[in-house]
Enzyme design. Sequence first.
Site, PDB file in Angstrom:
ATOM      1  N   ARG A 129       0.815  -1.229   0.000  1.00  0.00           N
ATOM      2  CA  ARG A 129       0.000   0.000   0.000  1.00  0.00           C
ATOM      3  C   ARG A 129       0.842   1.271   0.000  1.00  0.00           C
ATOM      4  O   ARG A 129       0.349   2.344   0.334  1.00  0.00           O
ATOM      5  CB  ARG A 129      -0.996   0.012   1.158  1.00  0.00           C
ATOM      6  N   LYS A 152       2.526  11.377 -11.286  1.00  0.00           N
ATOM      7  CA  LYS A 152       1.820  10.371 -12.076  1.00  0.00           C
ATOM      8  C   LYS A 152       2.726   9.151 -12.228  1.00  0.00           C
ATOM      9  O   LYS A 152       3.845   9.269 -12.725  1.00  0.00           O
ATOM     10  CB  LYS A 152       1.465  10.911 -13.472  1.00  0.00           C
ATOM     11  N   GLU A 197       8.931  17.977 -24.966  1.00  0.00           N
ATOM     12  CA  GLU A 197       8.123  18.353 -23.806  1.00  0.00           C
ATOM     13  C   GLU A 197       8.445  19.778 -23.358  1.00  0.00           C
ATOM     14  O   GLU A 197       7.568  20.502 -22.877  1.00  0.00           O
ATOM     15  CB  GLU A 197       8.354  17.367 -22.654  1.00  0.00           C
ATOM     16  N   LYS A 257       6.052  22.794 -15.236  1.00  0.00           N
ATOM     17  CA  LYS A 257       5.348  21.546 -14.933  1.00  0.00           C
ATOM     18  C   LYS A 257       4.965  21.491 -13.450  1.00  0.00           C
ATOM     19  O   LYS A 257       3.823  21.168 -13.097  1.00  0.00           O
ATOM     20  CB  LYS A 257       6.248  20.356 -15.296  1.00  0.00           C
ATOM     21  N   GLU A 260      -5.648  16.385 -11.628  1.00  0.00           N
ATOM     22  CA  GLU A 260      -6.037  16.653 -13.016  1.00  0.00           C
ATOM     23  C   GLU A 260      -7.539  16.851 -13.186  1.00  0.00           C
ATOM     24  O   GLU A 260      -8.187  16.220 -14.022  1.00  0.00           O
ATOM     25  CB  GLU A 260      -5.550  15.522 -13.929  1.00  0.00           C
ATOM     26  N   ARG A 277      -4.382  21.097 -14.991  1.00  0.00           N
ATOM     27  CA  ARG A 277      -3.361  20.099 -15.309  1.00  0.00           C
ATOM     28  C   ARG A 277      -3.634  19.419 -16.658  1.00  0.00           C
ATOM     29  O   ARG A 277      -2.726  18.893 -17.299  1.00  0.00           O
ATOM     30  CB  ARG A 277      -3.263  19.051 -14.193  1.00  0.00           C
ATOM     31  N   ASN A 290      -1.696  17.825 -21.317  1.00  0.00           N
ATOM     32  CA  ASN A 290      -1.993  16.759 -22.275  1.00  0.00           C
ATOM     33  C   ASN A 290      -1.988  17.244 -23.719  1.00  0.00           C
ATOM     34  O   ASN A 290      -2.217  16.443 -24.642  1.00  0.00           O
ATOM     35  CB  ASN A 290      -3.359  16.136 -21.962  1.00  0.00           C
ATOM     36  N   HIS A 295      -0.733  15.126 -26.718  1.00  0.00           N
ATOM     37  CA  HIS A 295      -0.657  13.745 -26.264  1.00  0.00           C
ATOM     38  C   HIS A 295      -1.865  12.896 -26.666  1.00  0.00           C
ATOM     39  O   HIS A 295      -1.794  11.671 -26.592  1.00  0.00           O
ATOM     40  CB  HIS A 295      -0.500  13.700 -24.742  1.00  0.00           C
ATOM     41  N   HIS A 354      -0.208  10.070 -28.256  1.00  0.00           N
ATOM     42  CA  HIS A 354      -0.250   8.774 -27.576  1.00  0.00           C
ATOM     43  C   HIS A 354      -0.847   7.693 -28.472  1.00  0.00           C
ATOM     44  O   HIS A 354      -0.409   6.528 -28.430  1.00  0.00           O
ATOM     45  CB  HIS A 354      -1.074   8.880 -26.300  1.00  0.00           C
ATOM     46  N   HIS A 400       8.987   8.762 -26.964  1.00  0.00           N
ATOM     47  CA  HIS A 400       7.809   9.539 -26.582  1.00  0.00           C
ATOM     48  C   HIS A 400       7.829  10.931 -27.200  1.00  0.00           C
ATOM     49  O   HIS A 400       6.810  11.417 -27.714  1.00  0.00           O
ATOM     50  CB  HIS A 400       7.731   9.636 -25.061  1.00  0.00           C
TER      51      HIS A 400
END
Length: 348
Positions: A106, A128, A170, A208, A218, A222, A226, A229, A233, A248
């Site tokens: 956990r 993330k 980025e 960032k 998000e 935030r 994206n 992306h 993506h 990427h």
Amino acid sequence: MITILNDNFSQLNDFLHEKSFSKIFILVDENTHEYCLPVLLGNLETELSFEILEIEAGEEMKNIQTANQLWEILTEMKADRKALVINLGGGVITDMGGFVASTYKRGVQFINIPTTLLSMCDASIGGKTGIDLMHYKNMVGTFSFPEQIFVYPKFLETLPFKQLRSGFAEMLKHGLIADKKHWDNLIQIHKLDIEGIIPHIQTSMDIKQDVVEKDFHEKNIRKTLNFAHTIGHAIESLCLEQGNPILHGEAVAMGMISETHLSYLEGVISEDDSKVIIENVQRYYPYLDISDFKDEDIFALLLNDKKNTDSKINFSLVSGIGECTYDYQCSQKNIIESLNFYRQLDSI
């Protein structure tokens, strides 16, 4: 939370001395094991015992099988909840290591020491964590902040040019969505090299970090991160599915071009601004051949994007250089036209 390391890593050693960890586990891939781990170990001053966990390099390793192997190793080595995981690597390592640490028992504490430009400016920041599911990018993960991020810019000297260029995408994105001055400074770099990029890394990290602090989970701003992306993506996932993975940043560059044109088609950005963005991205990135990808295959991935709600594709679109809007739903016609716009760039 973000600390630039000096040459003797004293800030990292101070951090380790101040905390009461039981044991250290250092996650690397074969590249960071060879080029970066000796630097870290040569400067590490701690009486804590440590173990090295190594995985193969590459996005294709960021999956549940690798995570399961790491959980099993941590269990076999009797890692307890006071253990510390140090993620020494690029985006795959910080994503994977953060996910494994945040879910094992956990949650155990972890820190990120990014070794690529992409992970310094983007992947290691923001909390993330995640793994890919089949060929879908980052479909399983957690929001979990690292205890600290330590950045050692000299690690960039170990990178091939393609990795440096990947991370620069980025940085450009950060300028486009939030800071026109940052964008203007970046496009003054005529040759992508470490000397030209290093002075701008701190600004990109700060952009960032600032966005994340305003909206960790998000819910609103935030989402601007994206930009590039959604389509990016999808293309990255299709390449991964074909067994021909791309970096990427290469996918993000393609996404910046197509989603900027989409912003123009939707009337969100002016034609002049869209041309400036596209022409400058093209200066740094070669054309990415997507001719083998059918529109329906791309749409299948777009419809399964994590950002979607009520089966509607949510885009983040630039509304000017340094400005971005989010939760924007575009017409299918314009999405297809933006893909075709990119495809035809190969013939120009």
